[in-house]
Design an enzyme around this catalytic site. Structure first.
Site, mmCIF file in Angstrom:
data_model
loop_
_atom_site.group_PDB
_atom_site.id
_atom_site.type_symbol
_atom_site.label_atom_id
_atom_site.label_comp_id
_atom_site.label_asym_id
_atom_site.label_seq_id
_atom_site.Cartn_x
_atom_site.Cartn_y
_atom_site.Cartn_z
ATOM 1 C CG HIS A 80 28.526 32.862 22.456
ATOM 2 N ND1 HIS A 80 29.005 33.353 23.644
ATOM 3 C CD2 HIS A 80 29.625 32.548 21.716
ATOM 4 C CE1 HIS A 80 30.331 33.330 23.642
ATOM 5 N NE2 HIS A 80 30.734 32.861 22.480
ATOM 6 C CG ASP A 82 27.113 31.792 26.729
ATOM 7 O OD1 ASP A 82 26.921 32.061 25.521
ATOM 8 O OD2 ASP A 82 27.702 30.746 27.094
ATOM 9 C CG ASP A 113 34.553 33.969 23.590
ATOM 10 O OD1 ASP A 113 33.586 33.770 22.823
ATOM 11 O OD2 ASP A 113 35.073 33.068 24.262
ATOM 12 C CD GLU A 147 30.659 29.199 22.307
ATOM 13 O OE1 GLU A 147 31.515 28.634 21.588
ATOM 14 O OE2 GLU A 147 30.958 29.853 23.327
ATOM 15 C CD GLU A 148 32.407 31.102 26.154
ATOM 16 O OE1 GLU A 148 33.086 30.058 26.147
ATOM 17 O OE2 GLU A 148 32.759 32.138 25.556
ATOM 18 C CD GLU A 175 33.398 32.476 19.661
ATOM 19 O OE1 GLU A 175 33.894 32.991 20.669
ATOM 20 O OE2 GLU A 175 32.650 31.477 19.698
ATOM 21 C CG HIS A 365 37.560 31.864 27.906
ATOM 22 N ND1 HIS A 365 37.246 30.527 27.945
ATOM 23 C CD2 HIS A 365 36.742 32.409 26.974
ATOM 24 C CE1 HIS A 365 36.291 30.277 27.059
ATOM 25 N NE2 HIS A 365 35.965 31.396 26.469
#
Length: 391
Positions: A80, A82, A113, A147-148, A175, A365
């Protein structure tokens, strides 16, 4: 090894260029990501399609490597574009600078990520094409939006399109997570994401009174119950060393709103909880428990699941899954890179998740996300071997 030497590496340059694109929520403009991917595909001599399955601002980018036998089920290498928001004051490096320190650590949002995986796929294909390798199956390298925030206008809509159906997908790599040890984790299942929104109505009035059934009292009751459940999962992690974060259910209060001024008891509070449910949790019983707690709190609570994923069975890792057999053969050949397994990715097709970057703390994150340049490059080599044996 000095930062200067890493800066001259072509794959590291490509990775850092991608990291410098601030595709950060909210309100992302994906234009720069799309143009970057198109340039990379062009350098590999591969065609690109851009599909907007829901709205124009949410593009899915597909790089296609045509196989010798395109009638065979194809492979998706998914990532992804984003990334989650940043709090710059918490970073020692600018979050979209992709700085390299003297230890060879690359700092940026997206290093783990998951922009790293997207460019590692492309790096692996670059090595394979340079060696003259041609896959039997067609390879689709997909870069998806949002995705997030659940991907509801990205991958969730893309898999419903005729374009996706014509891709004839049989297997997907997706992922994973970094490893702090020398072991690479392979992910074979995904916890179920629920986003719970509670609108707690109650008696309103003056702040000097002890009014019955206020929204605040109800919120306190439900929050305590959910917190007790959360603590049970924390204790499970502490007490059972065979259990990891993918085996437990996480519950976190992420948004809270309500109130009009400090001396007024409000008629409404709103609370949002992010939940990642273990694949072994009884979903029906858990939802009933939440509803029971809301009734015990005094009722008058509106329950809404703004996201409520259904259960998806783990990808089989046995002889019934031919893709697993091929992948295991590749892993066995990579004997210098030990692999472990735990929960991670789900999809409509068979899917496994991998982020081949080890000796790196799992930051997800967190602030100051980084990866080691040498581990990143090693991961490209791992993908090269895995892809070559999947076909």
């Amino acid at each position: 090894m000095s930062a200067e030497k890493w800066e001259d590496n072509e794959e590291i340059k490509i990775f850092r260029e991608y990291l410098r694109i601030p595709s950060v929520h909210p309100d992302i403009d994906y234009t720069a990501c799309v143009e970057f991917i198109k340039r990379q595909a062009d350098s590999l001599g591969l065609p690109v399609d851009v599909v907007c399955p829901a709205v124009k601002s949410k593009p899915v980018v597909i790089v296609k490597w045509l196989g010798e036998q395109p009638e065979l089920p194809s492979i998706i290498l998914n990532s992804h574009m984003d990334v989650v928001p940043v709090f710059s004051e918490k970073w020692t490096h600018e979050p979209f600078s992709a700085d390299i320190d003297e230890q060879g650590r690359i700092f940026a949002r997206g290093t783990q990520d998951m922009k790293s995986v997207g460019t590692q796929y492309l790096g692996a294909i670059r090595l394979l094409k340079a060696s003259g390798f041609q896959p039997k199956r067609t390879v689709h390298v997909t870069f998806v939006p949002d995705e997030e925030i659940g991907g509801s206008l990205g991958m969730a809509e893309f898999v419903k399109t005729d374009f996706y159906k014509q891709m004839n997908v049989g297997f997907s790599l997706d992922e994973g997570g970094t490893s702090a040890s020398d072991v690479h984790h392979l992910f074979y299942a995904e916890r179920i994401r629920w986003v719970l929104k509670l609108k707690l109505g109650g008696t309103a009035g003056h702040g000097s009174l002890l009014l019955p059934n206020t929204a605040g009292v109800k919120l306190n009751y439900v929050l305590n119950k959910l917190s007790e459940f959360r603590e049970s999962q924390v204790q499970r992690l502490i007490n059972d060393k065979s259990v990891n974060i993918g085996d437990v259910t996480t519950v976190n209060l992420t948004q809270l709103s309500g109130g009009v001024q400090s001396n007024v008891v409000p008629p409404l509070f709103e609370a949002i909880f992010d939940m990642r449910l273990s694949i072994t949790l009884d979903l029906v019983a858990f939802e009933k428990q939440i509803r029971d707690w809301c009734e015990e709190a005094g009722g008058g609570i509106q329950i809404e699941f703004t996201q409520k994923e259904a259960y998806v069975a783990p990808t089989k890792m046995d002889d019934s899954n031919p893709y697993w057999i091929a992948l295991k053969a590749a892993i066995d050949e990579l004997s210098s890179y030990p692999f472990g397994r735990y929960s991670g990715v789900n999809a409509a097709c068979a899917a496994l998740g991998l982020l081949p970057i080890n000796h790196t703390p799992i930051l997800l994150h967190n602030h100051n996300k980084c990866v080691q340049a040498d581990s990143y490059l090693q991961g490209i080599g791992i993908y090269k071997e895995l892809i070559s044996l999947l076909y």
